[in-house]
Write a protein that holds these residues in place. Sequence first.
Motif, PDB file in Angstrom:
ATOM      1  N   HIS A 127      -2.662  -7.930   6.876  1.00 48.61           N
ATOM      2  CA  HIS A 127      -1.238  -7.895   7.236  1.00 48.61           C
ATOM      3  C   HIS A 127      -0.371  -7.146   6.234  1.00 48.61           C
ATOM      4  O   HIS A 127       0.655  -6.573   6.595  1.00 48.61           O
ATOM      5  CB  HIS A 127      -0.705  -9.322   7.386  1.00 48.61           C
ATOM      6  N   VAL A 128      -0.799  -7.199   4.967  1.00 54.18           N
ATOM      7  CA  VAL A 128      -0.007  -6.575   3.908  1.00 54.18           C
ATOM      8  C   VAL A 128       0.217  -5.084   4.161  1.00 54.18           C
ATOM      9  O   VAL A 128       1.225  -4.512   3.772  1.00 54.18           O
ATOM     10  CB  VAL A 128      -0.716  -6.784   2.546  1.00 54.18           C
ATOM     11  N   ALA A 129      -0.734  -4.460   4.847  1.00 51.93           N
ATOM     12  CA  ALA A 129      -0.694  -3.015   5.028  1.00 51.93           C
ATOM     13  C   ALA A 129       0.594  -2.533   5.709  1.00 51.93           C
ATOM     14  O   ALA A 129       0.999  -1.389   5.496  1.00 51.93           O
ATOM     15  CB  ALA A 129      -1.919  -2.554   5.809  1.00 51.93           C
ATOM     16  N   VAL A 130       1.261  -3.372   6.476  1.00 53.93           N
ATOM     17  CA  VAL A 130       2.498  -2.922   7.134  1.00 53.93           C
ATOM     18  C   VAL A 130       3.573  -2.552   6.112  1.00 53.93           C
ATOM     19  O   VAL A 130       4.445  -1.731   6.388  1.00 53.93           O
ATOM     20  CB  VAL A 130       3.074  -3.957   8.134  1.00 53.93           C
ATOM     21  N   LEU A 131       3.516  -3.156   4.928  1.00 55.04           N
ATOM     22  CA  LEU A 131       4.502  -2.833   3.886  1.00 55.04           C
ATOM     23  C   LEU A 131       4.482  -1.355   3.531  1.00 55.04           C
ATOM     24  O   LEU A 131       5.511  -0.767   3.212  1.00 55.04           O
ATOM     25  CB  LEU A 131       4.217  -3.629   2.613  1.00 55.04           C
ATOM     26  N   PHE A 132       3.298  -0.767   3.580  1.00 53.04           N
ATOM     27  CA  PHE A 132       3.170   0.633   3.179  1.00 53.04           C
ATOM     28  C   PHE A 132       3.998   1.555   4.064  1.00 53.04           C
ATOM     29  O   PHE A 132       4.438   2.607   3.617  1.00 53.04           O
ATOM     30  CB  PHE A 132       1.704   1.066   3.188  1.00 53.04           C
ATOM     31  N   ASN A 133       4.209   1.133   5.293  1.00 54.73           N
ATOM     32  CA  ASN A 133       5.013   1.955   6.194  1.00 54.73           C
ATOM     33  C   ASN A 133       6.444   2.135   5.701  1.00 54.73           C
ATOM     34  O   ASN A 133       7.137   3.041   6.118  1.00 54.73           O
ATOM     35  CB  ASN A 133       5.057   1.335   7.597  1.00 54.73           C
ATOM     36  N   CYS A 134       6.875   1.232   4.839  1.00 59.28           N
ATOM     37  CA  CYS A 134       8.248   1.302   4.338  1.00 59.28           C
ATOM     38  C   CYS A 134       8.368   2.164   3.095  1.00 59.28           C
ATOM     39  O   CYS A 134       9.460   2.387   2.593  1.00 59.28           O
ATOM     40  CB  CYS A 134       8.762  -0.091   3.985  1.00 59.28           C
ATOM     41  N   LEU A 135       7.259   2.625   2.550  1.00 63.72           N
ATOM     42  CA  LEU A 135       7.303   3.220   1.214  1.00 63.72           C
ATOM     43  C   LEU A 135       7.349   4.736   1.203  1.00 63.72           C
ATOM     44  O   LEU A 135       7.759   5.338   0.226  1.00 63.72           O
ATOM     45  CB  LEU A 135       6.095   2.766   0.395  1.00 63.72           C
ATOM     46  N   GLY A 136       6.917   5.369   2.246  1.00 66.76           N
ATOM     47  CA  GLY A 136       6.953   6.825   2.269  1.00 66.76           C
ATOM     48  C   GLY A 136       5.642   7.456   1.841  1.00 66.76           C
ATOM     49  O   GLY A 136       4.711   6.780   1.392  1.00 66.76           O
ATOM     50  N   PHE A 137       5.609   8.766   1.930  1.00 71.07           N
ATOM     51  CA  PHE A 137       4.377   9.538   1.816  1.00 71.07           C
ATOM     52  C   PHE A 137       3.701   9.408   0.456  1.00 71.07           C
ATOM     53  O   PHE A 137       2.469   9.398   0.365  1.00 71.07           O
ATOM     54  CB  PHE A 137       4.675  11.010   2.115  1.00 71.07           C
ATOM     55  N   ALA A 138       4.475   9.292  -0.605  1.00 70.64           N
ATOM     56  CA  ALA A 138       3.894   9.270  -1.952  1.00 70.64           C
ATOM     57  C   ALA A 138       2.935   8.105  -2.146  1.00 70.64           C
ATOM     58  O   ALA A 138       2.062   8.161  -3.007  1.00 70.64           O
ATOM     59  CB  ALA A 138       5.001   9.230  -3.007  1.00 70.64           C
ATOM     60  N   PRO A 183      12.138   4.211  -1.459  1.00 69.08           N
ATOM     61  CA  PRO A 183      13.441   4.050  -0.815  1.00 69.08           C
ATOM     62  C   PRO A 183      14.398   3.249  -1.703  1.00 69.08           C
ATOM     63  O   PRO A 183      13.960   2.567  -2.640  1.00 69.08           O
ATOM     64  CB  PRO A 183      13.112   3.271   0.457  1.00 69.08           C
ATOM     65  N   THR A 184      15.683   3.348  -1.402  1.00 68.78           N
ATOM     66  CA  THR A 184      16.652   2.506  -2.109  1.00 68.78           C
ATOM     67  C   THR A 184      16.491   1.076  -1.603  1.00 68.78           C
ATOM     68  O   THR A 184      15.806   0.810  -0.617  1.00 68.78           O
ATOM     69  CB  THR A 184      18.101   2.935  -1.820  1.00 68.78           C
ATOM     70  N   ARG A 185      17.159   0.176  -2.290  1.00 71.00           N
ATOM     71  CA  ARG A 185      17.170  -1.229  -1.903  1.00 71.00           C
ATOM     72  C   ARG A 185      17.628  -1.421  -0.452  1.00 71.00           C
ATOM     73  O   ARG A 185      17.006  -2.124   0.324  1.00 71.00           O
ATOM     74  CB  ARG A 185      18.153  -1.936  -2.840  1.00 71.00           C
ATOM     75  N   ASP A 186      18.734  -0.754  -0.130  1.00 67.92           N
ATOM     76  CA  ASP A 186      19.274  -0.919   1.225  1.00 67.92           C
ATOM     77  C   ASP A 186      18.363  -0.315   2.282  1.00 67.92           C
ATOM     78  O   ASP A 186      18.186  -0.886   3.351  1.00 67.92           O
ATOM     79  CB  ASP A 186      20.668  -0.289   1.321  1.00 67.92           C
ATOM     80  N   GLN A 187      17.787   0.847   1.969  1.00 70.81           N
ATOM     81  CA  GLN A 187      16.826   1.446   2.910  1.00 70.81           C
ATOM     82  C   GLN A 187      15.651   0.514   3.143  1.00 70.81           C
ATOM     83  O   GLN A 187      15.172   0.358   4.269  1.00 70.81           O
ATOM     84  CB  GLN A 187      16.295   2.780   2.363  1.00 70.81           C
ATOM     85  N   LEU A 188      15.178  -0.117   2.071  1.00 68.10           N
ATOM     86  CA  LEU A 188      14.032  -1.022   2.209  1.00 68.10           C
ATOM     87  C   LEU A 188      14.388  -2.194   3.125  1.00 68.10           C
ATOM     88  O   LEU A 188      13.628  -2.538   4.030  1.00 68.10           O
ATOM     89  CB  LEU A 188      13.566  -1.545   0.853  1.00 68.10           C
ATOM     90  N   LEU A 189      15.557  -2.793   2.895  1.00 68.08           N
ATOM     91  CA  LEU A 189      15.971  -3.930   3.730  1.00 68.08           C
ATOM     92  C   LEU A 189      16.036  -3.521   5.193  1.00 68.08           C
ATOM     93  O   LEU A 189      15.590  -4.247   6.082  1.00 68.08           O
ATOM     94  CB  LEU A 189      17.337  -4.464   3.282  1.00 68.08           C
ATOM     95  N   LEU A 190      16.570  -2.339   5.412  1.00 67.27           N
ATOM     96  CA  LEU A 190      16.685  -1.828   6.775  1.00 67.27           C
ATOM     97  C   LEU A 190      15.314  -1.652   7.412  1.00 67.27           C
ATOM     98  O   LEU A 190      15.061  -2.082   8.530  1.00 67.27           O
ATOM     99  CB  LEU A 190      17.406  -0.474   6.705  1.00 67.27           C
TER     100      LEU A 190
END
Length: 216
Positions: free
Chosen positions: A53-64, A169-176
């Motif tokens: 399940h943890v893998a979904v977090l990576f979708n929020c982080l971007g290409f790097a 991402p910024t804090r706000d982008q991450l929350l979004l």
Amino acid sequence: CTTPARVNTPLSVITEAFEDLVDLLKPLQSEIDEEEEEEDGLRLDAFCSACTHVAVLFNCLGFAFKFAEMEYVSKVRDLVEASKTFDTLQNILDLDVEKETVKTPGSHSRNLRRVRQGLDLIRAIFEQFLIADDYSLKDAATTAYTEVCAPFHTWAVRTAVYAGMYTLPTRDQLLLRLNETDQSVEKNMRRYMEASRPIIEYIDKLYIQRNIKLDW
Ligand code: 1PZ
């Protein structure tokens, strides 16, 4: 859809998966304390399913962080494969101890250690993230990484990770992206921090009980 979702967010799904895992852990731990020996142990398939399940977090982080995702996912996948043959976490350790392959690159026991470090890293990132609500994700993740993973990574990996931090991402982008508010993210991150701790400690104990130091 514009309703702020009280439905399942990625974080709540991860958190619940680890809370379910802790529920499996509780009866085991009282057993160990009473009988001073491990009878059954945490099931590998249940552990893998939470880790997946943890893998979904990576979708929020971007290409790097694609490479971090590939690293993490390949280690979990190896454990999923192992779960077809081995019932519990301690089964894979016992076999690697016997074969003297605990630390051998690619061994199940080494991959378990790596996945455990990933879970701990996320816990540490969340802990940092919640220290202040004007704390950037980059600073939170950098501090957490320095504490939890950097000591065990090669110079090349550390350099790449620190460079990648600037692309987070910024804090706000991450929350979004996580579909969370300031309040809901705090609740869900704290729940993950609480649920992951006993799992991480349980894994560490498996190595320590077999006289394997955790300095790698
Ligand atoms: C929302 C939070 C954002 C924070 C992002 C911070 C991400 C830091 C990523 C660190 C990546 C390290 C990648 C490479 C590690 C490899 O050196 C080892 C090699 O193991 P070997 O094959 O020698 O046994 N691989 C690992 O340790 C596998 C697991 C690493 C990934 C952990 C990521 C955790 C999740 C981050 C948040 C989504």
